[in-house]
Design a protein around this motif. Sequence first.
Motif, short mmCIF file in Angstrom:
data_model
loop_
_atom_site.label_atom_id
_atom_site.label_comp_id
_atom_site.label_asym_id
_atom_site.label_seq_id
_atom_site.Cartn_x
_atom_site.Cartn_y
_atom_site.Cartn_z
N GLU A 1 11.41 5.83 8.74
CA GLU A 1 10.05 5.83 8.23
C GLU A 1 9.67 4.45 7.67
O GLU A 1 8.55 3.96 7.90
CB GLU A 1 9.88 6.92 7.18
CG GLU A 1 10.00 8.33 7.77
CD GLU A 1 9.92 9.43 6.74
OE1 GLU A 1 9.82 10.60 7.15
OE2 GLU A 1 9.97 9.12 5.51
N TYR A 2 10.58 3.85 6.94
CA TYR A 2 10.33 2.49 6.46
C TYR A 2 10.20 1.52 7.63
O TYR A 2 9.34 0.64 7.64
CB TYR A 2 11.45 2.04 5.52
CG TYR A 2 11.48 2.74 4.19
CD1 TYR A 2 10.52 2.47 3.22
CD2 TYR A 2 12.46 3.69 3.90
CE1 TYR A 2 10.55 3.10 1.99
CE2 TYR A 2 12.50 4.33 2.67
CZ TYR A 2 11.54 4.03 1.72
OH TYR A 2 11.56 4.67 0.50
N GLN B 1 -5.00 -4.01 5.47
CA GLN B 1 -4.86 -5.23 4.68
C GLN B 1 -4.43 -6.41 5.56
O GLN B 1 -4.95 -7.52 5.42
CB GLN B 1 -3.85 -5.02 3.56
CG GLN B 1 -4.31 -4.09 2.46
CD GLN B 1 -3.27 -3.89 1.37
OE1 GLN B 1 -2.34 -4.69 1.23
NE2 GLN B 1 -3.40 -2.82 0.60
N VAL B 2 -3.46 -6.19 6.44
CA VAL B 2 -3.02 -7.27 7.34
C VAL B 2 -4.19 -7.77 8.17
O VAL B 2 -4.39 -8.99 8.32
CB VAL B 2 -1.88 -6.79 8.25
CG1 VAL B 2 -1.56 -7.85 9.31
CG2 VAL B 2 -0.63 -6.47 7.45
N TYR C 1 4.40 1.95 -1.32
CA TYR C 1 4.52 2.36 -2.71
C TYR C 1 4.95 3.83 -2.80
O TYR C 1 4.52 4.66 -2.01
CB TYR C 1 3.16 2.22 -3.42
CG TYR C 1 2.73 0.82 -3.75
CD1 TYR C 1 3.64 -0.16 -4.10
CD2 TYR C 1 1.38 0.46 -3.71
CE1 TYR C 1 3.23 -1.45 -4.42
CE2 TYR C 1 0.96 -0.83 -4.04
CZ TYR C 1 1.89 -1.78 -4.38
OH TYR C 1 1.47 -3.04 -4.69
N VAL C 2 5.79 4.14 -3.76
CA VAL C 2 6.15 5.50 -4.14
C VAL C 2 7.04 6.20 -3.11
O VAL C 2 7.95 6.95 -3.47
CB VAL C 2 4.89 6.38 -4.39
CG1 VAL C 2 5.29 7.76 -4.86
CG2 VAL C 2 3.97 5.72 -5.41
N HIS C 3 6.84 5.94 -1.84
CA HIS C 3 7.51 6.70 -0.78
C HIS C 3 9.03 6.64 -0.86
O HIS C 3 9.61 5.59 -1.13
CB HIS C 3 7.07 6.16 0.59
CG HIS C 3 7.68 6.88 1.75
ND1 HIS C 3 7.26 8.12 2.16
CD2 HIS C 3 8.71 6.55 2.58
CE1 HIS C 3 7.98 8.51 3.20
NE2 HIS C 3 8.86 7.58 3.47
N ALA D 1 0.84 -1.19 0.00
CA ALA D 1 0.00 0.00 0.00
C ALA D 1 0.88 1.24 0.00
O ALA D 1 2.06 1.19 0.34
CB ALA D 1 -0.92 0.01 1.22
N ALA D 2 0.28 2.38 -0.34
CA ALA D 2 1.01 3.64 -0.31
C ALA D 2 1.08 4.21 1.11
O ALA D 2 2.01 4.93 1.44
CB ALA D 2 0.35 4.65 -1.24
N SER D 3 0.10 3.86 1.95
CA SER D 3 0.07 4.39 3.31
C SER D 3 0.16 3.26 4.33
O SER D 3 -0.27 2.13 4.08
CB SER D 3 -1.22 5.18 3.56
OG SER D 3 -2.33 4.30 3.67
N THR D 4 0.68 3.59 5.49
CA THR D 4 0.76 2.61 6.57
C THR D 4 -0.63 2.22 7.04
O THR D 4 -0.89 1.05 7.35
CB THR D 4 1.58 3.19 7.74
OG1 THR D 4 2.89 3.55 7.26
CG2 THR D 4 1.72 2.19 8.87
#
Length: 323
Positions: free
Chosen positions: A128-129, A102-103, A120-122, A93-96
């Motif tokens: 942050e990761y 989803q989880v 995604y994209v970040h 996903a793009a956001s956390t």
Amino acid sequence: MSTNADSIGAPFRGVIPALVTPLRDDGALCTTKLANLTHRMLHAGCTGTVWPGSLGEGQTLSFDERVEGWRTIAAASEGSNGAAGNAFATISAASTREAVKQVEAAERIGVRGCMILPPYVHKGPWREYRAHFEAMLGAAPLPMMLYNNPAAYTVDVSADQTFELADKHANLVAVKDSSGDARKLTALIAGSATRASKSRHGPFARIGAGIGALVGLDDCAVEGARMGACGWIAGLANAMPTESVRLFNLAQSVQPKDIAECDALYRWFLPLLRLDTVPEFVQLIKLVMAETQTGDERVRAPRQPLEGVERARAIEIIRHALR
């Protein structure tokens, strides 16, 4: 008698195809074909399936489509059709916030574990990761496999960073490495061997402190297996699961006869396996499926089926191997 080495990475062990996403004529997800694909993989000896990753065009799927697909592969993996295996959900996903959602949905459905991706994209610093991965790891008590693919997702997660996450989250049990850098696998495998003797508490204590390393690029499968990788997240297996399982099992053997057979099979298979390692890998693997009458070339826009010289060259490679 099994050893700790026999369980490192469990349940992410053996050949686990990253399933394509079968589509209907109108572009919608075809759950009937997804179930049939899952059955075919498990009947060929694959230990499980994971969906929907990059090969499954996950970026183009809605949350509801993911849930529908997870229910499909979970039901198809229960053994009612003669073969059982593990159904794994890809979390991307793009956001956390969306990744955690989803989880939680995957856990409710009853999948056996999750493959967790960077956002995604970040683009940002490791902290942050790390927070993104930790949110997913803490969202459900499921075994999880981190996906490291720096070419696709910018961040390159080191072995030390992986072990740091595992020290805090015992359910991080494996890494799919698609870096193409043998040194990454070496660091994971050697580091896990050192750590595996340490005690571990909680529901994943049986795994010890080791982290299973799985090959994420098809044309590194043999090299990875011979280095000690516990599994292969496979792409061409969608079209050729039997050959993929045979190749990986032979590559894990130290018997001279198996080594010779593996080398011969690898020489034949390698031109096809390399189709998994280029930007058009989704279209190429679906083209192999069309040529082997195990699927079709439908992809979701903005992707389009291959055409012209590119398609002709791919068909030449495929048909040369299949003749």
